[in-house]
Design an enzyme around this catalytic site. Structure first.
Site, PDB file in Angstrom:
ATOM      1  CG  ASN A 174      -2.113   0.907   1.265  1.00 22.93           C
ATOM      2  OD1 ASN A 174      -2.292   1.561  -0.129  1.00 22.93           O
ATOM      3  ND2 ASN A 174      -3.028   1.135   2.186  1.00 22.93           N
ATOM      4  CB  ALA A 175       4.284   2.017  -0.594  1.00 27.13           C
ATOM      5  CD  GLU A 231       1.810  -7.809  -6.361  1.00 30.95           C
ATOM      6  OE1 GLU A 231       2.849  -8.064  -5.358  1.00 30.95           O
ATOM      7  OE2 GLU A 231       1.027  -7.135  -6.383  1.00 30.95           O
TER       8      GLU A 231
END
Ligand SMILES: Nc1ncnc2c1ncn2[C@@H]1O[C@H](COP(=O)(O)OP(=O)(O)O)[C@@H](O)[C@H]1O
Ligand SMILES: Cc1cn([C@H]2C[C@H](O)[C@@H](COP(=O)(O)O)O2)c(=O)[nH]c1=O
Length: 285
Positions: free
Chosen positions: A12-13, A92
């Protein structure tokens, strides 16, 4: 000549946001990109890169058997052709194998295409992922995508919450999930949240509870009183434009972490300013 980049951070950056922005930058200049994401991370659907700010795009998927050198070489094709790929963007990237990071390094060196990887540096235990370890070792450039802990310090760690609501310290490294399960914290609050003694633990655990919502208890078991209490009214409520579609949490829980950050625990005015720094294509390639 291209370079191998590793844009790393906690969850969540703004990694996916930065990736999609970089892709857009290339394409608006008439250059094609190859987007890849991990097959195992299907929170928004298999082969979908989705950011919490609402941007999303389809991507090809990789798993451990994908030969990324071959994939990049084929996508590059004839460098002078109109459809040649000018940049490879991988989300990812923590789920890459060591071999695949070598394949990407070879693609950069021998095919001459820039490869921008975005991923987590460490898991919920504070251990490097294999893909991250290899990228930290071999990338030409490392860039931190920053976000903040509830205390306002830079978040560098992520806690995973167990079924009883408490942060976990052991378990499988891979556990696909989102805000219903994970919270990014600074090292001090990560240590506190996962420690065995009460040195600051209760404050950090309270934040994790507040950010993640009620723990997933087995049916029939009552929640502890402190978790049943409604949270204080938010000072400022921010609704994510698009929650991850495949999240098992309900809408109220999905909105939880953003509302939690602003719910009066600490003012965290820099959250939205810092997340996503470093977007855009690399200047040196
Ligand atoms: N509605 C919104 N408007 C602006 N920023 C948002 C919104 N919702 C979430 N964000 C920010 O987006 C970032 C998360 O983006 P994302 O690309 O999904 O992260 P990551 O890929 O690193 O997990 C966080 O910094 C969060 O504060
Ligand atoms: C900390 C941690 C995370 N994961 C998984 C959880 C998510 O599916 C991804 C990261 O998502 P992001 O928001 O795009 O950064 O990684 C994991 O498997 N193990 C962990 O320890």
């Amino acid at each position: 000549m291209g370079k191998l980049y590793f844009n790393y951070s906690t969850m969540n950056a703004g990694k996916s946001t930065a990736l999609l922005q970089a892709a857009y930058n290339y394409e608006e200049r008439g250059m094609a990109v190859l987007l890849l994401t991990a097959a195992c991370d299907d929170r928004s659907g298999r082969g979908r890169i989705a950011s919490r700010v609402g941007l999303a795009r389809n991507a090809e998927v990789f798993d451990a058997s994908t030969d990324l050198y071959e994939r990049v070489r084929t996508a590059r094709g004839d460098e002078d052709a109109d459809n040649t790929v000018s940049c490879v963007l991988i989300d990812e990237a923590q789920f890459l194998t060591k071999t695949q990071v070598w394949q990407l390094a070879r693609a950069v060196d021998d095919v001459g295409v820039p490869v921008l990887c975005y991923g987590l540096r460490v898991d919920f235990r504070g251990e490097l992922f294999p893909g991250s370890a290899a990228l930290l070792a071999w990338a030409d450039e490392l860039r931190e995508v920053r976000t903040v802990c509830f205390c306002g310090k830079k978040a560098t760690m992520v806690v995973r919450r167990g079924a009883d609501g408490n942060p976990l310290t052991h378990g499988d490294q891979v556990g696909i999930g989102g805000e219903e399960q994970y919270v990014s914290l600074c090292r001090r609050h990560f240590r506190a949240a996962t420690s065995k003694n009460d040195d600051g633990k209760s404050e950090a655990v309270r934040f994790v509870e507040s950010a993640l919502g009620a723990p997933a208890l087995p049916p029939g078991r009552a929640l502890p009183a402190k978790i049943r209490e409604p949270p204080p009214p938010p000072l400022m409520t921010v609704t994510p434009i698009k929650a991850r579609a495949a999240s098992p949490a309900g809408p109220a829980q999905r909105a939880g972490p953003v509302a939690g950050v602003f719910s009066g625990l600490r003012p965290a005015p820099r959250v939205f300013c810092i997340g996503g720094l470093g977007a855009g294509p690399p200047r040196s390639s």
